[in-house]
Design a protein around this motif. Sequence first.
Motif, mmCIF file in Angstrom:
data_model
loop_
_atom_site.group_PDB
_atom_site.id
_atom_site.type_symbol
_atom_site.label_atom_id
_atom_site.label_comp_id
_atom_site.label_asym_id
_atom_site.label_seq_id
_atom_site.Cartn_x
_atom_site.Cartn_y
_atom_site.Cartn_z
ATOM 1 N N ASP A 30 -4.207 6.100 27.340
ATOM 2 C CA ASP A 30 -5.400 5.560 26.735
ATOM 3 C C ASP A 30 -6.556 6.764 26.186
ATOM 4 N N LEU A 31 -6.317 6.860 24.841
ATOM 5 C CA LEU A 31 -7.142 7.810 24.118
ATOM 6 C C LEU A 31 -8.346 7.150 23.278
ATOM 7 N N GLY A 32 -8.298 5.917 23.577
ATOM 8 C CA GLY A 32 -9.007 4.938 22.834
ATOM 9 C C GLY A 32 -10.586 5.276 22.612
ATOM 10 N N GLY A 33 -11.307 5.356 21.621
ATOM 11 C CA GLY A 33 -12.694 5.380 21.510
ATOM 12 C C GLY A 33 -13.057 6.924 21.261
ATOM 13 N N GLN A 34 -12.134 7.770 21.265
ATOM 14 C CA GLN A 34 -12.605 9.138 21.336
ATOM 15 C C GLN A 34 -12.781 9.630 19.818
ATOM 16 N N ALA A 35 -13.049 10.894 19.583
ATOM 17 C CA ALA A 35 -13.626 11.186 18.129
ATOM 18 C C ALA A 35 -12.909 12.818 18.479
ATOM 19 N N ALA A 36 -12.590 13.295 17.427
ATOM 20 C CA ALA A 36 -12.378 14.639 17.255
ATOM 21 C C ALA A 36 -11.801 14.998 15.673
ATOM 22 N N ASP A 37 -12.266 16.369 15.468
ATOM 23 C CA ASP A 37 -11.534 16.953 14.178
ATOM 24 C C ASP A 37 -10.476 18.087 14.408
ATOM 25 N N ALA A 38 -9.743 18.000 13.182
ATOM 26 C CA ALA A 38 -8.719 18.945 13.100
ATOM 27 C C ALA A 38 -7.594 19.090 14.308
ATOM 28 N N VAL A 39 -7.471 17.884 14.929
ATOM 29 C CA VAL A 39 -6.382 17.658 16.002
ATOM 30 C C VAL A 39 -5.040 17.832 15.243
ATOM 31 N N GLU A 40 -4.130 18.459 15.993
ATOM 32 C CA GLU A 40 -2.855 18.442 15.838
ATOM 33 C C GLU A 40 -1.836 18.125 16.795
ATOM 34 N N PHE A 41 -0.792 17.133 16.273
ATOM 35 C CA PHE A 41 0.242 16.890 17.238
ATOM 36 C C PHE A 41 1.750 17.290 16.621
ATOM 37 N N GLU A 42 2.283 18.101 17.099
ATOM 38 C CA GLU A 42 3.511 18.655 16.720
ATOM 39 C C GLU A 42 4.662 18.470 17.655
ATOM 40 N N GLU A 43 5.811 17.849 17.066
ATOM 41 C CA GLU A 43 6.829 17.760 18.073
ATOM 42 C C GLU A 43 6.399 16.918 19.033
ATOM 43 N N CYS A 44 5.731 15.816 19.104
ATOM 44 C CA CYS A 44 5.297 15.272 20.395
ATOM 45 C C CYS A 44 5.795 13.702 20.230
ATOM 46 N N GLY A 45 5.954 12.895 21.404
ATOM 47 C CA GLY A 45 6.416 11.545 21.580
ATOM 48 C C GLY A 45 5.191 10.826 21.753
ATOM 49 N N LEU A 46 4.839 9.848 21.481
ATOM 50 C CA LEU A 46 3.881 9.102 21.604
ATOM 51 C C LEU A 46 4.024 7.604 21.899
ATOM 52 N N ARG A 47 4.293 7.252 23.096
ATOM 53 C CA ARG A 47 4.737 5.843 23.617
ATOM 54 C C ARG A 47 3.580 5.165 24.333
ATOM 55 N N ARG A 48 3.362 3.931 23.872
ATOM 56 C CA ARG A 48 2.398 3.379 24.259
ATOM 57 C C ARG A 48 1.328 3.979 24.467
ATOM 58 N N VAL A 49 0.709 4.744 23.466
ATOM 59 C CA VAL A 49 -0.432 5.347 23.376
ATOM 60 C C VAL A 49 -1.538 4.672 22.694
ATOM 61 N N SER A 50 -2.790 4.305 23.074
ATOM 62 C CA SER A 50 -3.645 3.819 22.397
ATOM 63 C C SER A 50 -4.725 4.823 21.736
ATOM 64 N N LEU A 51 -4.675 4.798 20.416
ATOM 65 C CA LEU A 51 -5.665 5.248 19.689
ATOM 66 C C LEU A 51 -6.904 4.449 19.201
ATOM 67 N N ALA A 52 -7.048 3.127 19.626
ATOM 68 C CA ALA A 52 -7.713 2.042 19.085
ATOM 69 C C ALA A 52 -9.044 2.800 19.317
ATOM 70 N N GLY A 53 -9.569 2.609 17.824
ATOM 71 C CA GLY A 53 -11.058 2.856 17.524
ATOM 72 C C GLY A 53 -11.446 4.481 17.638
ATOM 73 N N VAL A 54 -10.193 5.201 17.451
ATOM 74 C CA VAL A 54 -10.413 6.603 17.565
ATOM 75 C C VAL A 54 -10.876 6.882 16.015
ATOM 76 N N ALA A 55 -11.910 8.319 16.077
ATOM 77 C CA ALA A 55 -12.252 8.832 14.734
ATOM 78 C C ALA A 55 -11.520 10.077 14.774
ATOM 79 N N LEU A 56 -10.824 10.388 13.820
ATOM 80 C CA LEU A 56 -10.289 11.668 13.311
ATOM 81 C C LEU A 56 -10.712 12.133 12.091
#
Length: 208
Positions: A30-56
């Motif tokens: 659960d990464l919900g509600g977090q905020a960040a600039d210039a984040v990179e996800f490369e060759e990643c698997g995201l299963r049942r991951v919460s980015l609800a309400g995140v600001a990117l």
Amino acid sequence: MPTSLGVATSPEHDLYDEAAFRRLDFTDIDLGGQAADAVEFEECGLRRVSLAGVALERARFTDCLVEGSDWANLRAAKSDMQRVRLAAVRLTGVHWLGGVLRDVTFSECRMDMATLRFTSFKDVAFVGCNLTRADFTNADLRGAQFTDCDLSGAQFTQADCAGTRFIRCELAGIGGAASLRGATIGAADLVALTYALAAALDITIEES
């Protein structure tokens, strides 16, 4: 995407400015509600991951697989996806503004009330998605295909739809129908589209 990935954990892999996550498996995080600039996800698997309400801002997803996740109300500005597949992801109310989507597939995703204004679509497929009241204002949809999608009430004002394909889609009540110039639409979908086109051209339809 590689079959062998490292394991991501929280808080070690929480979001922060200029974070670079490579070859990691994010599962049940659960990464919900977090905020960040210039984040990179490369060759990643995201299963049942919460980015609800995140600001990117200026985020980048490359060669990733996203499954069964909750990204509702994610706000992403000037962000990119390239070679990404999203399956059964909740994207209700997502704001993806001024971004780029290239070689991306959305499969069985819930994207009602999603805002995708000023975003460029290149080799992007929407399959079996709920896109009711989605907003594509000023989007470049020349490289997009919609198949078996519900686009009821979606907004296409000032979108570039030359070359866009709509196959077995629900198009009732869409806005900006005149911007569909140059699109390819299945014959079965034209009946629902008739009223939207008539309204765009100020044509009165009389019931016989």
